[in-house]
Design a protein around this motif. Structure first.
Motif, PDB file in Angstrom:
ATOM      1  N   MET A  84       0.844  -1.192   0.000  1.00  0.00           N
ATOM      2  CA  MET A  84       0.000   0.000   0.000  1.00  0.00           C
ATOM      3  C   MET A  84       0.880   1.243   0.000  1.00  0.00           C
ATOM      4  SD  MET A  84      -2.911   0.915   2.747  1.00  0.00           S
ATOM      5  CE  MET A  84      -3.621   2.496   2.821  1.00  0.00           C
ATOM      6  N   THR A  85       0.646   2.150  -0.923  1.00  0.00           N
ATOM      7  CA  THR A  85       1.426   3.365  -1.033  1.00  0.00           C
ATOM      8  C   THR A  85       0.722   4.492  -0.285  1.00  0.00           C
ATOM      9  OG1 THR A  85       2.134   2.680  -3.221  1.00  0.00           O
ATOM     10  CG2 THR A  85       2.450   4.983  -2.657  1.00  0.00           C
ATOM     11  N   THR A  86       1.501   5.225   0.501  1.00  0.00           N
ATOM     12  CA  THR A  86       0.959   6.357   1.234  1.00  0.00           C
ATOM     13  C   THR A  86       1.042   7.591   0.354  1.00  0.00           C
ATOM     14  OG1 THR A  86       1.740   5.388   3.297  1.00  0.00           O
ATOM     15  CG2 THR A  86       1.188   7.716   3.333  1.00  0.00           C
ATOM     16  N   ALA A  87      -0.050   8.335   0.282  1.00  0.00           N
ATOM     17  CA  ALA A  87      -0.087   9.555  -0.526  1.00  0.00           C
ATOM     18  C   ALA A  87       0.793  10.619   0.117  1.00  0.00           C
ATOM     19  CB  ALA A  87      -1.513  10.064  -0.628  1.00  0.00           C
ATOM     20  N   THR A  88       1.399  11.438  -0.706  1.00  0.00           N
ATOM     21  CA  THR A  88       2.144  12.579  -0.196  1.00  0.00           C
ATOM     22  C   THR A  88       1.140  13.610   0.317  1.00  0.00           C
ATOM     23  OG1 THR A  88       2.133  13.762  -2.300  1.00  0.00           O
ATOM     24  CG2 THR A  88       3.981  12.223  -1.905  1.00  0.00           C
ATOM     25  N   ARG A  89       1.619  14.557   1.098  1.00  0.00           N
ATOM     26  CA  ARG A  89       0.731  15.617   1.570  1.00  0.00           C
ATOM     27  C   ARG A  89       0.184  16.401   0.380  1.00  0.00           C
ATOM     28  NH1 ARG A  89       2.923  17.771   6.146  1.00  0.00           N
ATOM     29  NH2 ARG A  89       1.525  16.348   7.192  1.00  0.00           N
ATOM     30  N   GLN A  90       1.000  16.619  -0.632  1.00  0.00           N
ATOM     31  CA  GLN A  90       0.534  17.333  -1.824  1.00  0.00           C
ATOM     32  C   GLN A  90      -0.628  16.590  -2.481  1.00  0.00           C
ATOM     33  OE1 GLN A  90       3.605  18.558  -4.503  1.00  0.00           O
ATOM     34  NE2 GLN A  90       2.176  19.159  -6.091  1.00  0.00           N
ATOM     35  N   GLU A  91      -0.487  15.275  -2.631  1.00  0.00           N
ATOM     36  CA  GLU A  91      -1.564  14.476  -3.223  1.00  0.00           C
ATOM     37  C   GLU A  91      -2.813  14.501  -2.346  1.00  0.00           C
ATOM     38  OE1 GLU A  91       1.239  11.161  -5.483  1.00  0.00           O
ATOM     39  OE2 GLU A  91       0.648  10.844  -3.403  1.00  0.00           O
ATOM     40  N   SER A  92      -2.624  14.462  -1.043  1.00  0.00           N
ATOM     41  CA  SER A  92      -3.755  14.499  -0.112  1.00  0.00           C
ATOM     42  C   SER A  92      -4.508  15.823  -0.212  1.00  0.00           C
ATOM     43  CB  SER A  92      -3.256  14.265   1.316  1.00  0.00           C
ATOM     44  OG  SER A  92      -4.321  14.317   2.226  1.00  0.00           O
ATOM     45  N   VAL A  96      13.405  24.330   6.412  1.00  0.00           N
ATOM     46  CA  VAL A  96      12.924  23.014   6.843  1.00  0.00           C
ATOM     47  C   VAL A  96      13.827  21.964   6.210  1.00  0.00           C
ATOM     48  CG1 VAL A  96      10.534  23.785   7.163  1.00  0.00           C
ATOM     49  CG2 VAL A  96      11.245  22.880   4.944  1.00  0.00           C
ATOM     50  N   PRO A  97      13.844  20.758   6.755  1.00  0.00           N
ATOM     51  CA  PRO A  97      14.689  19.713   6.160  1.00  0.00           C
ATOM     52  C   PRO A  97      14.284  19.394   4.721  1.00  0.00           C
ATOM     53  CG  PRO A  97      13.942  19.078   8.358  1.00  0.00           C
ATOM     54  CD  PRO A  97      13.191  20.325   7.988  1.00  0.00           C
ATOM     55  N   ALA A  98      15.256  18.974   3.936  1.00  0.00           N
ATOM     56  CA  ALA A  98      14.992  18.568   2.553  1.00  0.00           C
ATOM     57  C   ALA A  98      13.907  17.498   2.537  1.00  0.00           C
ATOM     58  CB  ALA A  98      16.272  18.041   1.911  1.00  0.00           C
ATOM     59  N   GLY A  99      13.026  17.576   1.564  1.00  0.00           N
ATOM     60  CA  GLY A  99      11.951  16.598   1.433  1.00  0.00           C
ATOM     61  C   GLY A  99      10.728  16.894   2.286  1.00  0.00           C
ATOM     62  N   SER A 100      10.731  18.023   2.986  1.00  0.00           N
ATOM     63  CA  SER A 100       9.593  18.371   3.844  1.00  0.00           C
ATOM     64  C   SER A 100       8.357  18.694   3.021  1.00  0.00           C
ATOM     65  CB  SER A 100       9.932  19.584   4.718  1.00  0.00           C
ATOM     66  OG  SER A 100      10.905  19.259   5.670  1.00  0.00           O
ATOM     67  N   GLU A 101       7.210  18.531   3.642  1.00  0.00           N
ATOM     68  CA  GLU A 101       5.920  18.911   3.047  1.00  0.00           C
ATOM     69  C   GLU A 101       5.172  19.763   4.067  1.00  0.00           C
ATOM     70  OE1 GLU A 101       4.225  15.975  -0.119  1.00  0.00           O
ATOM     71  OE2 GLU A 101       4.400  14.931   1.804  1.00  0.00           O
ATOM     72  N   THR A 102       5.697  20.960   4.291  1.00  0.00           N
ATOM     73  CA  THR A 102       5.156  21.839   5.326  1.00  0.00           C
ATOM     74  C   THR A 102       4.556  23.133   4.794  1.00  0.00           C
ATOM     75  OG1 THR A 102       7.361  22.793   5.606  1.00  0.00           O
ATOM     76  CG2 THR A 102       6.758  20.987   7.096  1.00  0.00           C
ATOM     77  N   GLY A 117       1.167  18.306  10.389  1.00  0.00           N
ATOM     78  CA  GLY A 117       2.461  18.857  10.014  1.00  0.00           C
ATOM     79  C   GLY A 117       2.461  19.964   8.973  1.00  0.00           C
ATOM     80  N   LEU A 118       1.319  20.240   8.341  1.00  0.00           N
ATOM     81  CA  LEU A 118       1.252  21.369   7.409  1.00  0.00           C
ATOM     82  C   LEU A 118       1.415  22.644   8.225  1.00  0.00           C
ATOM     83  CD1 LEU A 118       0.689  22.579   4.597  1.00  0.00           C
ATOM     84  CD2 LEU A 118      -1.746  22.471   5.138  1.00  0.00           C
ATOM     85  N   HIS A 119       2.326  23.506   7.799  1.00  0.00           N
ATOM     86  CA  HIS A 119       2.624  24.713   8.557  1.00  0.00           C
ATOM     87  C   HIS A 119       2.034  25.967   7.912  1.00  0.00           C
ATOM     88  CE1 HIS A 119       4.867  27.560  10.999  1.00  0.00           C
ATOM     89  NE2 HIS A 119       5.285  28.128   9.891  1.00  0.00           N
ATOM     90  N   ALA A 120       2.087  26.027   6.575  1.00  0.00           N
ATOM     91  CA  ALA A 120       1.639  27.244   5.890  1.00  0.00           C
ATOM     92  C   ALA A 120       0.974  26.905   4.561  1.00  0.00           C
ATOM     93  CB  ALA A 120       2.829  28.170   5.652  1.00  0.00           C
ATOM     94  N   LEU A 121      -0.062  27.681   4.240  1.00  0.00           N
ATOM     95  CA  LEU A 121      -0.796  27.490   3.005  1.00  0.00           C
ATOM     96  C   LEU A 121      -1.088  28.862   2.409  1.00  0.00           C
ATOM     97  CD1 LEU A 121      -2.146  25.203   1.338  1.00  0.00           C
ATOM     98  CD2 LEU A 121      -4.236  25.652   2.624  1.00  0.00           C
ATOM     99  N   THR A 122      -0.505  29.137   1.245  1.00  0.00           N
ATOM    100  CA  THR A 122      -0.785  30.361   0.513  1.00  0.00           C
ATOM    101  C   THR A 122      -1.914  30.024  -0.459  1.00  0.00           C
ATOM    102  OG1 THR A 122       1.509  31.074   0.678  1.00  0.00           O
ATOM    103  CG2 THR A 122       0.171  32.110  -1.035  1.00  0.00           C
ATOM    104  N   ILE A 123      -2.979  30.827  -0.433  1.00  0.00           N
ATOM    105  CA  ILE A 123      -4.188  30.478  -1.184  1.00  0.00           C
ATOM    106  C   ILE A 123      -4.577  31.588  -2.154  1.00  0.00           C
ATOM    107  CG2 ILE A 123      -6.660  29.953  -1.000  1.00  0.00           C
ATOM    108  CD1 ILE A 123      -6.036  29.074   1.939  1.00  0.00           C
TER     109      ILE A 123
END
Length: 116
Positions: free
Chosen positions: A1-9, A34-40, A74-80
């Motif tokens: 089972m593959t876990t979706a990335t935060r972007q996909e979610s 943030v560390p490389a590979g982060s999804e924040t 873990g999402l920190h910021a969202l520009t909309i």
């Protein structure tokens, strides 16, 4: 089972809730301290009839409500940028940029950013 990335979610949740005519979700974490590979940190451009009659604040609240659980995970910021199809046709998504990061090591000297 593959876990979706935060972007996909985020994309999936917005697509289901808002039936967008256009949707872009970009991971901008690389632009922040943030560390490389982060999804924040993400930028969202969403065009939907669901926004018709809503103020910009109401639109942002709607998007935030849709992805609320991501903030708890873990999402920190969202520009909309939330537009109706008519607005999208007139304005497009041109020149939609997130504000510069002012914290951590990405801040430029003299930017007014303070470290603790």
């Amino acid at each position: 089972m593959t876990t979706a990335t935060r972007q996909e979610s985020i994309q999936s949740k917005l697509a289901r809730a808002l039936d967008p005519a256009h949707l872009e979700v970009e991971n901008e974490s690389r632009m922040h301290s943030v560390p490389a590979g982060s999804e924040t940190h993400f930028k969202v451009l969403v065009v939907s009839e669901a926004f018709r009659g809503m103020s910009p604040l109401e639109r942002h609240r709607r998007v935030n409500d849709v992805v609320r659980e991501e903030f708890g995970a873990g999402l920190h910021a969202l520009t909309i940028r939330a537009m109706t199809p008519d607005e999208w046709e007139r304005q497009g998504g041109a020149d939609f940029r997130s504000p510069a990061c002012l914290g951590g090591s990405k801040a430029s000297p003299g930017s007014g950013a303070k470290s603790s």
